[in-house]
Scaffold this motif. Structure first.
Motif, short mmCIF file in Angstrom:
data_model
loop_
_atom_site.label_atom_id
_atom_site.label_comp_id
_atom_site.label_asym_id
_atom_site.label_seq_id
_atom_site.Cartn_x
_atom_site.Cartn_y
_atom_site.Cartn_z
N GLU A 55 0.73 -1.18 -0.05
CA GLU A 55 -0.19 0.01 0.09
C GLU A 55 0.82 1.19 0.13
OE1 GLU A 55 -2.31 -3.37 1.73
OE2 GLU A 55 -0.40 -2.45 2.11
N TYR A 56 1.93 1.27 0.45
CA TYR A 56 3.04 2.56 0.39
C TYR A 56 4.55 1.94 0.36
CZ TYR A 56 3.28 0.88 5.41
OH TYR A 56 3.55 0.19 6.57
N PHE A 374 2.16 10.76 2.34
CA PHE A 374 1.24 9.51 2.55
C PHE A 374 -0.28 9.50 1.76
CE2 PHE A 374 -1.10 6.35 4.87
CZ PHE A 374 -0.37 5.66 4.85
N ASP A 375 -0.65 10.52 1.77
CA ASP A 375 -2.24 10.45 1.38
C ASP A 375 -2.06 10.38 -0.05
OD1 ASP A 375 -2.88 10.14 4.00
OD2 ASP A 375 -3.37 12.67 4.10
N HIS A 378 1.34 7.83 -1.39
CA HIS A 378 1.73 6.84 -0.84
C HIS A 378 3.00 6.39 -0.25
CE1 HIS A 378 -2.42 6.25 -2.04
NE2 HIS A 378 -1.90 6.42 -3.45
#
Length: 419
Positions: A55-56, A374-375, A378
């Motif tokens: 996811e990141y 992050f948002d 990612h």
């Protein structure tokens, strides 16, 4: 085995198993020494040893380095075996194994094993010295505002408890010379100064300080030096005996990639007897460092896994790992140093940093930068906003790819255009 044959054979194996096998130690696998920073096939295979969340992109390895699967496999085996043997293990070979692993650690970090103990982390190790030091009222201690907060908190505690005077310096993000850094500490020394705390590698910027020069200077004034090496063991080559320090601590769950709960404390032989232990130990001579190492019943399987983590590191090679980490840091930081609205808070000189660096964007708070990375992109980092450092700490690991760092650089360039 030549480089081409080595990569070809292990490339096939890595498709079905981790790159470095679970059941071999460093003496049973030979990786050619001529691998350098740009052998991307080698590092792609190393990446297969890690279970990574898709996811990141994880660029915050400094807090806790993910344990690679070969080491994790051994860790789980230790848990099962100790649970199987129960009290028998704890009452028979527990201490023999801990002593054996301590000796191996001592050889790795360049000191005698009778000056080293295994602890839970750097904080415990340094707090043991700060809290156990024989302070008197109006004694002085010197440290930097860039030092780790838990240590500063403990110095504040002893100031209230014993009347110790704390003198705080500030380390420039871009020092002119080693002499400038040494002078910062020396200028604060008086006849009442007892102890200097200094970071080997500053955790918020990655700056490597000239520890040996600071120690030599301090000893000329009769002042002892305690070194915070939390980010150094397993990251860069460290020989504690060559630093001339009095105390040295590190966390092994960081760059040595042990499971959580492993650290070390070095105490120079002639200083052991002066430190009061955190927890009382019986039947120990004043100069026996194990008098500082009473732990009660604790997760001994973590101690055992230190052995496996060293095996894994030795299979890669510390020199090779250090070169790779420095290459990765400079790969992204050099692309951003001259970008408008971007500020790299880590020295440009190659020898003043390794895998860790810090970057910020003008007119954007570190918290907003971290959240946006992050948002929107990612990318996981950590915000730093104190002690003259405003930015995000970026800590790649050996599994990080240049493609991931390209994505990070593109994200910073994009955000820099928005301010």
């Amino acid at each position: 085995m030549d480089k081409r044959s080595f990569l070809k054979s292990f490339g096939k194996m890595a498709a079905i198993t981790p790159f470095l096998p679970y059941n071999l130690n460093a003496r049973e696998i030979k990786i050619p020494k001529d691998y350098g920073n740009n052998d991307e096939e080698f590092w792609k295979n190393i990446r297969k040893d890690y279970l990574l969340k898709p996811e990141y992109i994880n660029l915050e390895n400094g807090y806790y380095n993910i344990t690679p699967q070969p080491t994790m496999s051994r860790y789980l085996e230790h848990i099962k075996n100790i649970n199987y043997e129960g009290s028998y293990y704890m009452r028979t070979v527990q201490w023999e194994n801990k002593s054996r692993i301590t000796k191996r650690l001592a050889a790795m970090v360049g000191c005698s094993s009778d000056q080293l103990i295994i602890t839970r982390n750097t904080t415990e190790s340094l707090d043991m010295i700060i809290g156990g030091y024989p302070w008197n009222k109006n004694d002085e201690a010197i440290f930097a505002e860039q030092d780790y907060g838990s240590m500063q908190d403990h110095f504040a505690l002893i100031a209230r408890r014993y009347g110790v005077i704390n003198k705080i310096v500030s380390i420039p993000n871009h020092p002119v010379s080693d002499e400038e850094l040494v002078a910062l500490y020396e200028d604060q020394i008086t006849p009442k100064t007892k102890l200097i705390m200094v970071c080997h590698m500053i955790n918020i910027t990655g700056q490597i300080l000239p520890v040996r020069k600071i120690c030599d200077m301090a000893h000329k004034h009769g002042v002892e030096v305690m070194v915070d090496g939390a980010h150094c063991i397993g990251h860069i080559q460290v020989k504690i005996d060559e630093l001339n320090c009095d105390y040295y601590a590190s966390s092994l769950h960081k760059w040595l990639s042990t499971p959580l709960g492993a650290g070390i404390l070095y105490v120079a032989r002639d200083k052991i007897s002066k430190i009061w232990p955190l927890l009382a130990e019986h039947d120990r001579e004043p100069n026996d460092i194990t008098r500082l190492n009473h732990t009660g019943t604790h997760p001994v399987h973590t101690d055992l896994t230190i052995d496996d983590a060293i095996d894994y590191l030795e299979m890669i090679g510390l020199e090779r790992k250090e070169k790779r980490l420095r290459f990765l840091q400079r790969y992204w930081s050099e692309k951003l140093r001259n970008v408008k609205n971007v500020k790299v808070n880590t020295p440009v000189e190659d020898y003043r940093s390794c895998g860790i660096a810090n970057v910020g964007i003008v007119k954007m708070t570190p918290a907003k930068l971290a959240n946006t990375l992050f948002d929107e992109f990612h990318i996981f980092t950590v915000a730093i906003d104190y002690a003259n450092v405003q930015g995000c700490r970026i800590t790649p690991n050996v599994y990080t790819t240049t493609k991931e760092l390209d994505a990070f650089v593109e994200a910073i360039n994009t955000l820099a255009l928005r301010v």
